[in-house]
Design a protein around this motif. Structure first.
Motif, PDB file in Angstrom:
ATOM      1  N   UNK A 207       0.823  -1.210   0.000  1.00 33.93           N
ATOM      2  CA  UNK A 207       0.000   0.000   0.000  1.00 33.93           C
ATOM      3  C   UNK A 207       0.857   1.260   0.000  1.00 33.93           C
ATOM      4  N   UNK A 208       2.015   1.190   0.638  1.00 35.33           N
ATOM      5  CA  UNK A 208       2.889   2.362   0.708  1.00 35.33           C
ATOM      6  C   UNK A 208       3.652   2.602  -0.583  1.00 35.33           C
ATOM      7  N   UNK A 209       4.003   1.521  -1.279  1.00 34.28           N
ATOM      8  CA  UNK A 209       4.874   1.642  -2.456  1.00 34.28           C
ATOM      9  C   UNK A 209       4.132   1.655  -3.779  1.00 34.28           C
ATOM     10  N   UNK A 210       2.876   1.215  -3.776  1.00 33.61           N
ATOM     11  CA  UNK A 210       2.141   1.129  -5.037  1.00 33.61           C
ATOM     12  C   UNK A 210       2.275  -0.216  -5.707  1.00 33.61           C
ATOM     13  N   UNK A 211       2.928  -1.185  -5.035  1.00 32.03           N
ATOM     14  CA  UNK A 211       3.048  -2.534  -5.592  1.00 32.03           C
ATOM     15  C   UNK A 211       1.692  -3.253  -5.551  1.00 32.03           C
ATOM     16  N   UNK A 212       1.612  -4.383  -6.235  1.00 32.30           N
ATOM     17  CA  UNK A 212       0.374  -5.155  -6.251  1.00 32.30           C
ATOM     18  C   UNK A 212       0.015  -5.614  -4.842  1.00 32.30           C
ATOM     19  N   UNK A 213      -1.250  -5.460  -4.506  1.00 32.53           N
ATOM     20  CA  UNK A 213      -1.746  -5.865  -3.188  1.00 32.53           C
ATOM     21  C   UNK A 213      -2.506  -7.181  -3.348  1.00 32.53           C
ATOM     22  N   UNK A 214      -2.129  -8.186  -2.577  1.00 29.52           N
ATOM     23  CA  UNK A 214      -2.753  -9.508  -2.709  1.00 29.52           C
ATOM     24  C   UNK A 214      -3.223 -10.001  -1.350  1.00 29.52           C
ATOM     25  N   UNK A 215      -4.201 -10.903  -1.381  1.00 30.63           N
ATOM     26  CA  UNK A 215      -4.692 -11.513  -0.149  1.00 30.63           C
ATOM     27  C   UNK A 215      -3.647 -12.495   0.393  1.00 30.63           C
ATOM     28  N   UNK A 216      -3.811 -12.833   1.672  1.00 33.17           N
ATOM     29  CA  UNK A 216      -2.933 -13.797   2.331  1.00 33.17           C
ATOM     30  C   UNK A 216      -3.798 -14.628   3.272  1.00 33.17           C
ATOM     31  N   UNK A 217      -3.242 -15.617   3.975  1.00 27.61           N
ATOM     32  CA  UNK A 217      -4.094 -16.477   4.809  1.00 27.61           C
ATOM     33  C   UNK A 217      -4.991 -15.739   5.795  1.00 27.61           C
ATOM     34  N   UNK A 218      -4.544 -14.589   6.313  1.00 22.38           N
ATOM     35  CA  UNK A 218      -5.336 -13.879   7.325  1.00 22.38           C
ATOM     36  C   UNK A 218      -5.725 -12.471   6.870  1.00 22.38           C
ATOM     37  N   UNK A 219      -5.528 -12.174   5.592  1.00 22.28           N
ATOM     38  CA  UNK A 219      -5.918 -10.880   5.023  1.00 22.28           C
ATOM     39  C   UNK A 219      -6.694 -11.156   3.742  1.00 22.28           C
ATOM     40  N   UNK A 220      -7.936 -10.726   3.702  1.00 18.11           N
ATOM     41  CA  UNK A 220      -8.779 -10.957   2.520  1.00 18.11           C
ATOM     42  C   UNK A 220      -9.147  -9.606   1.913  1.00 18.11           C
ATOM     43  N   UNK A 221      -8.858  -9.467   0.634  1.00 18.46           N
ATOM     44  CA  UNK A 221      -9.167  -8.242  -0.099  1.00 18.46           C
ATOM     45  C   UNK A 221     -10.270  -8.528  -1.110  1.00 18.46           C
ATOM     46  N   UNK A 222     -11.155  -7.572  -1.323  1.00 22.64           N
ATOM     47  CA  UNK A 222     -12.221  -7.794  -2.290  1.00 22.64           C
ATOM     48  C   UNK A 222     -12.936  -6.515  -2.656  1.00 22.64           C
ATOM     49  N   UNK A 223     -14.080  -6.680  -3.322  1.00 23.79           N
ATOM     50  CA  UNK A 223     -14.880  -5.549  -3.763  1.00 23.79           C
ATOM     51  C   UNK A 223     -16.288  -5.680  -3.185  1.00 23.79           C
ATOM     52  N   UNK A 224     -17.048  -4.593  -3.238  1.00 21.90           N
ATOM     53  CA  UNK A 224     -18.391  -4.546  -2.668  1.00 21.90           C
ATOM     54  C   UNK A 224     -19.368  -4.172  -3.757  1.00 21.90           C
ATOM     55  N   UNK A 225     -20.492  -4.880  -3.809  1.00 19.84           N
ATOM     56  CA  UNK A 225     -21.555  -4.533  -4.746  1.00 19.84           C
ATOM     57  C   UNK A 225     -22.710  -3.920  -3.965  1.00 19.84           C
ATOM     58  N   UNK A 226     -23.065  -2.686  -4.333  1.00 23.98           N
ATOM     59  CA  UNK A 226     -24.112  -1.969  -3.624  1.00 23.98           C
ATOM     60  C   UNK A 226     -25.206  -1.590  -4.605  1.00 23.98           C
TER      61      UNK A 226
END
Length: 364
Positions: A104-123
Motif C-alpha cells: 500500500x505504501x509503495x504502489x506494488x500489487x496488493x494480494x490476499x494472504x491467509x489472514x488478510x482478505x481483499x475484495x470488492x463490494x456490490x451496492x
C-alpha cells in the motif's frame, strides 16, 4: 475499529518514509497486530472487516461518517488501490502485515494472504445520485489567460481572483476525471514565468494531498486556491533577484524573505480573498517544529494544515524544476531531502503521504 484503521494509516505513512526493518515501521506493524487482537477480544469475533462504500467506511455494522484525517486517508488509500473490502482475521502474522503495508505504501500489487482478505463490494442504490453540475476541464487557453494575468500583476498590482478561482475549479475537475492521484506537472518554458508555473504545480500537489485525506468541495477549492497564491508576494520581488544565479545575501536575501509577508498583506486587502490564502501566504516557510525561520514570529506555532501541505509541495517542485541557478533533482533525491527534513521543517505524516502519492505517479 476506527483506532485500528488509524494504526494501519500510520503504518503506511511510516513505511513510505522508512525501510521495512526500521524500528518505527516494525513498531507500527506490531501495533496493528496487537490492535486487531484487542478488537477481536472485545467483539468476541474471529475477524474484522472494513467496507468502503462511496466515501464512507463501514466497520462491522457501523457506518463511520465523522472520521479523523487518518481514517479519511485510510479510505482514500483503499479507494485508489481498488480495495473495497479488507478483512483481517484472527492469527494475523507480522510478515503478512508487513506485506500489506509495504504494498500500500509503495504502489506494488496488493494480494490476499491467509489472514488478510481483499475484495470488492456490490451496492444497489434505491435512487440514482443527483448529477453534479459539470465544470469545464482545464484548457490551454485558460492556462494562458491565467499566465498573462500573472505577468500583468508585476505592473498593475491587481490579480483577477475570479479567474484564478475558475482555474482552481478546472484543476479539481481535471483531477477528478483521472484515475491518477496526481496530474502531470507543468513544464517551465521561460524563466520569467517560473513563479506562475511553480504556483500551478504547487496547487496541483496540494490538491492531490488534500484529496487523499478526503477533503472535498469548497474546502478542497480553498486549499487549491491558497496553494496557487502562496507565492504571490514574489511578484513584488525584482526579477534580477528572483532569477539571480548563486546564493542571495544581504539586502537581496532580506527582499526575498519578505515575499511571505508581502503576499499576506496583499491578499488581506483584496475583497473576497479567502482567509486561508492569507494564512498560507504568510506561513508556507514556517517550520513544523516551531524553530525560527521566516517570517519571524513572536511565539512559535505549528502552521495550518494547508500551509504544511503547501510547504512540502513548494519544496518538492522547487527541487524538481530547472531554474537559472540550479539543475533539477531526480525524484528519489528530492524524496530523500524531504525525509531528512521531516519532523523539523515538515510534518512527517504529510511527508510520508506525499512521497506515497507522488511515488505512484509516472516519472516525467
Amino acid at each position: 475499529m476506527e483506532h485500528l484503521a488509524t494504526q494501519i494509516a500510520a503504518a503506511i505513512n511510516m513505511r513510505a518514509l522508512y525501510p521495512a526493518n526500521h524500528p518505527r515501521v516494525v513498531q507500527t506493524i506490531e501495533q496493528i497486530v496487537a490492535g486487531l487482537n484487542r478488537s477481536l477480544q472485545q467483539t468476541k469475533a474471529d475477524s474484522v472487516t472494513y467496507l468502503i462504500v462511496g466515501d464512507d467506511l463501514v466497520a462491522g455494522q457501523d457506518v463511520m461518517r465523522k472520521t479523523s484525517l487518518s481514517v479519511r486517508q485510510f479510505i482514500e488509500v483503499m479507494k485508489r488501490r481498488g480495495i473495497e473490502r479488507l478483512t483481517l482475521a484472527a492469527g494475523l502474522q507480522q510478515d503478512e502485515t508487513h506485506q500489506l503495508v509495504g504494498a500500500l505504501a509503495s504502489g506494488d500489487a496488493v494480494v490476499s494472504s491467509p489472514h488478510i482478505i481483499l475484495g470488492r463490494v456490490q451496492v444497489t442504490l434505491e435512487k440514482e445520485e443527483e448529477l453534479k453540475p459539470d465544470r469545464d476541464e482545464l484548457t490551454p487557453e485558460q492556462l494562458e489567460l491565467a499566465r498573462e494575468a500573472w505577468a500583468r500583476f508585476r505592473v498593475e498590482r491587481k490579480m483577477p481572483m475570479g479567474q484564478m478561482e475558475d482555474l482552481v475549479w478546472s484543476l479539481i475537475d481535471s483531477i477528478s476525471r483521472t484515475t491518477r492521484a496526481i496530474l502531470p506537472l507543468a513544464k517551465l518554458k521561460e524563466h520569467d514565468e517560473y513563479t506562475f508555473v511553480h504556483s500551478v504545480n504547487v496547487s496541483l500537489l496540494v490538491l492531490a494531498q488534500a484529496r487523499s485525506f478526503g477533503i472535498q468541495g469548497p474546502m478542497l477549492h480553498a486549499f487549491g486556491m491558497a496553494a496557487l497564491l502562496h507565492d504571490i508576494g514574489k511578484l513584488t520581488v525584482p526579477l534580477t533577484v528572483l532569477n539571480k544565479p548563486g546564493k542571495l545575501e544581504g539586502e537581496e536575501w532580506e527582499t526575498m524573505k519578505g515575499h511571505a509577508q508581502q503576499g499576506a498583506w496583499y491578499l488581506s486587502e483584496v475583497e473576497g480573498s479567502s482567509p486561508l490564502a492569507v494564512v498560507v501566504a504568510f506561513e508556507h516557510h514556517l517550520r513544523y517544529d516551531g524553530q525560527p525561520n521566516y517570517p519571524v514570529l513572536r511565539s512559535p506555532r505549528v502552521p495550518n494544515l494547508a500551509s504544511r501541505m503547501t510547504s512540502i509541495a513548494d519544496t518538492y517542485d522547487a527541487m524538481s524544476t530547472i531554474r537559472p541557478y540550479q539543475q533539477p533533482l531526480a525524484r528519489a533525491a528530492a524524496f530523500e531531502i524531504l525525509r531528512k527534513r521531516s519532523e523539523t521543517f515538515y510534518d512527517p505524516l504529510l511527508v510520508a503521504n506525499f512521497i506515497r502519492l507522488v511515488g505512484e505517479a509516472p516519472s516525467s
